[in-house]
Design an enzyme around this catalytic site. Structure first.
Site, PDB file in Angstrom:
ATOM      1  N   CYS A  14       0.831  -1.190   0.000  1.00  0.00           N
ATOM      2  CA  CYS A  14       0.000   0.000   0.000  1.00  0.00           C
ATOM      3  C   CYS A  14       0.874   1.252   0.000  1.00  0.00           C
ATOM      4  O   CYS A  14       1.846   1.299   0.758  1.00  0.00           O
ATOM      5  CB  CYS A  14      -0.893  -0.030   1.240  1.00  0.00           C
ATOM      6  SG  CYS A  14      -1.975   1.395   1.421  1.00  0.00           S
ATOM      7  N   PRO A  15       0.586   2.204  -0.830  1.00  0.00           N
ATOM      8  CA  PRO A  15      -0.563   2.368  -1.723  1.00  0.00           C
ATOM      9  C   PRO A  15      -0.271   1.967  -3.173  1.00  0.00           C
ATOM     10  O   PRO A  15      -1.066   2.269  -4.063  1.00  0.00           O
ATOM     11  CB  PRO A  15      -0.831   3.864  -1.640  1.00  0.00           C
ATOM     12  CG  PRO A  15       0.548   4.458  -1.572  1.00  0.00           C
ATOM     13  CD  PRO A  15       1.348   3.467  -0.720  1.00  0.00           C
TER      14      PRO A  15
END
Length: 75
Positions: A14-15
């Protein structure tokens, strides 16, 4: 179901899976389908949220061992 483009986001955290999906979807034609594979545990929350916020349709999500498969239709 068939898809038009494939995105391998396995190993990304993430992200990055969502950022790469956004970039790929922008290069696609409306109505085309992206298959994204990811193994980041946060993607289970991030991908549906991204689709809801951006207007893309999350057609399906499925777990295959450690890998999550998403089908996303570009708006």
């Amino acid at each position: 179901m068939e898809w038009d483009h494939d995105l391998d986001a396995i190993g990304l955290l993430c992200p990055l899976p969502v950022l790469k999906a956004r970039k790929r979807l922008l290069a696609m034609q409306p109505g085309q389908v992206l298959r994204m594979q990811a193994d980041d545990p946060a993607a289970v929350v991030d991908v549906p949220h991204f689709c809801a916020e951006s207007g893309h349709e999350l057609i399906s999500s499925a777990q295959d061992g450690p890998v999550q498969n998403y089908l996303i239709r570009r708006k």
